[in-house]
Design an enzyme around this catalytic site. Structure first.
Site, PDB file in Angstrom:
ATOM      1  N   CYS A 337       0.907  -1.146   0.164  1.00 45.18           N
ATOM      2  CA  CYS A 337       0.289  -0.366   0.140  1.00 45.18           C
ATOM      3  C   CYS A 337       0.580   1.337   0.222  1.00 45.18           C
ATOM      4  CB  CYS A 337      -0.789  -0.265   1.131  1.00 45.18           C
ATOM      5  SG  CYS A 337      -2.459   1.198   1.139  1.00 45.18           S
ATOM      6  N   HIS A 443      -3.616  -5.764   0.792  1.00 45.02           N
ATOM      7  CA  HIS A 443      -3.004  -5.888   2.179  1.00 45.02           C
ATOM      8  C   HIS A 443      -4.218  -7.562   2.595  1.00 45.02           C
ATOM      9  CE1 HIS A 443      -2.055  -1.973   3.990  1.00 45.02           C
ATOM     10  NE2 HIS A 443      -3.339  -1.594   3.259  1.00 45.02           N
TER      11      HIS A 443
END
Length: 489
Positions: A337, A443
């Site tokens: 991310c 994630h």
């Protein structure tokens, strides 16, 4: 039916509210009750993507996500209707019922409570209508007398639901009896009767040595000490704040792999690394200096709530040079991310979302921040990766979630020069030509059993086992019948 409610208060942050609430969710679910967790307001950059009642997707705190799994119910945004995600020391992004609310974000702290309480109350009422028991979790302490007039997380839910409450103290830090007595003394008078018991958490040694303190405390307050819970390192549940000391970061057995996770100030979603802590043969290091990266097999740049600012911090510590040197030696580097965004050539911020910054230049990518946040659950299959530490992911189908501002694409000028990043998950992950630097938006990679097995030959401890162990711990240390009585008529 309207569910009964049991609140878990703490004398401070870190006292053990989250794990005790998780254990109680599991224990009561095993008794056949329909249980749901609830935390009116959570302040955390550890978040999960869950369903909304309208069929969409939104964010809640990770603690309530795991509590819902422990209770055996589908997590949804009503379980944590208000989420505050710190972006700086004096600023947090406000997420209401799973979605960012710019108007609330701009308000002063004390002005928010009357605006959000009706929404919070409705979420609680809806959950109560659908379940037998709501296990509530407080925040910080219920005795913050500077906040009591606007407290919607500790006090207002107990009043509204006529809940019973437990108060947890961390005895390992010392001063537990003073913390318990002081908190009781500072509670609003009308809520002292809601407090049914004290819990001493993280105790080491012979519990008989505590005598006669519990009896004297009860004489002073009228409240019994219902349990003394032992200190349990490595219990397997992700902690609310993510970062631990080294005693909790080894899964056991001889160390075969060392993983250094860069711990910048606005680090986020650390709970996704819990499987690495649980995995045998893996040592996890929280890296804040170049020395912390020495000897690491992998360096991971995790998510960030303030990517440009955390990148500046990383450079100020000299970690940029340490990461570059590790990559130059062929060492494995992973960016997740915000970490992916840092690995590219540049961060471009036309809307004032995060900030402009040069990247680390380890992937020929560029990220432009967008006004709207991407929040969704995702699943995809890795394409073949170049030979290197990440090659085992080729062909593995993974599931996870995205929470990010920004869109990342190949850098046009570098592409024209022949520098190519292999897109190994469509729109989600890229790998360098040498095969040792991987960046992805997804994630939860290490929570996927197939991915963990492909990368480390390891198997994560099943969450169901973790939840059952926690439930067994509270069952063993509360007197028979006490837990049932707390949830009874």
């Amino acid at each position: 039916m309207t569910a009964r409610c049991l609140m878990v208060w703490g004398t401070s942050s870190g006292a053990g509210k989250s794990w005790l609430a998780t254990a109680l969710c599991r224990w009561y679910a095993r008794q056949g009750l329909r249980v749901a967790p609830f935390k009116a307001q959570n302040m955390s950059n550890n978040a999960r993507v869950v369903a909304t009642p309208e069929g969409g997707e939104g964010e809640i705190g990770a603690a309530q996500y795991f509590q819902a799994l422990a209770a055996g119910v589908e997590p949804d945004v009503r379980m944590n209707p208000l989420l505050l995600k710190p972006e700086a020391d004096t600023r947090s992004q406000v997420v209401l019922l799973g979605r960012v609310d710019a108007e609330l974000t701009a308000l002063r702290w004390r002005e928010r409570s009357p605006r959000v309480w009706p929404v919070v109350r409705q979420a609680l009422d809806e959950l109560r209508a659908e379940h037998d028991l709501i296990v509530m979790e407080g925040a910080g302490s219920p005795a913050e007398i500077n906040l009591q007039d606007t407290d919607i997380v500790n006090l207002a839910p107990v009043r509204h639901a006529q809940a019973r409450a437990l108060l947890v103290a961390d005895i390992d830090r010392g001063g537990a009896f003073a913390h318990l007595y002081g908190t009781w003394a500072l509670l609003p008078a009308d809520l002292r009767g809601a407090l049914r018991g004290f819990v001493l958490n993280k105790f080491r040694g012979d519990a008989a040595l505590l005598e006669p303190a519990p009896q004297r405390l009860q004489a002073l307050t009228g409240v019994p000490t219902l349990a003394t819970l032992p200190l349990r390192w490595g219990h397997g549940l992700p902690e609310e704040d993510g970062v631990f000391d080294d005693r909790a970061t080894r899964g056991g057995g001889p160390v075969r792999s060392t993983v250094a996770v860069v711990a910048y100030p606005r680090i986020s979603n650390l709970d996704e690394f819990q499987p690495l802590k649980n995995a045998a043969g893996v040592r996890l290091v929280w890296a804040r200096t170049p020395a912390d990266c020495a000897g690491a097999d992998w360096i991971i740049l995790p998510g960030s709530k303030a990517t440009a600012a955390d990148l500046a911090w990383l450079r100020a510590q000299g970690l940029d040079a340490a990461i570059a040197a590790h990559a130059a030696r062929g060492g494995a580097v992973l960016g997740i991310c915000g970490g992916l965004q840092m690995l590219g050539e540049a961060l471009i911020d036309p809307h004032g979302v995060d900030g402009n910054a040069p990247g680390l230049g380890l992937l020929p990518l560029v990220t432009a921040f967008e006004r709207d946040k991407t929040v969704r659950r995702s699943a995809a299959t890795f394409a073949a990766l170049p030979p290197g530490p990440w090659a085992g992911l080729g062909g593995v189908r993974v599931r996870g979630y995205e929470i990010h501002h920004g869109r990342t694409v190949p850098h046009p000028a570098l592409v024209a020069r022949g520098e190519i990043a292999h897109e190994v998950l469509p729109g989600l992950a890229w790998c360098n030509a040498a095969g040792n630097v991987l960046g992805l938006y997804l994630h939860g990679l290490f929570e996927d059993e197939a991915a963990l097995r492909a990368l480390l030959g390891a198997r994560a401890r099943p969450l169901a086992d973790v939840f059952d162990d926690l439930a067994g711990l509270v069952e063993a240390h509360f007197a028979p019948g006490v837990l049932a009585a707390l949830a009874g008529p």
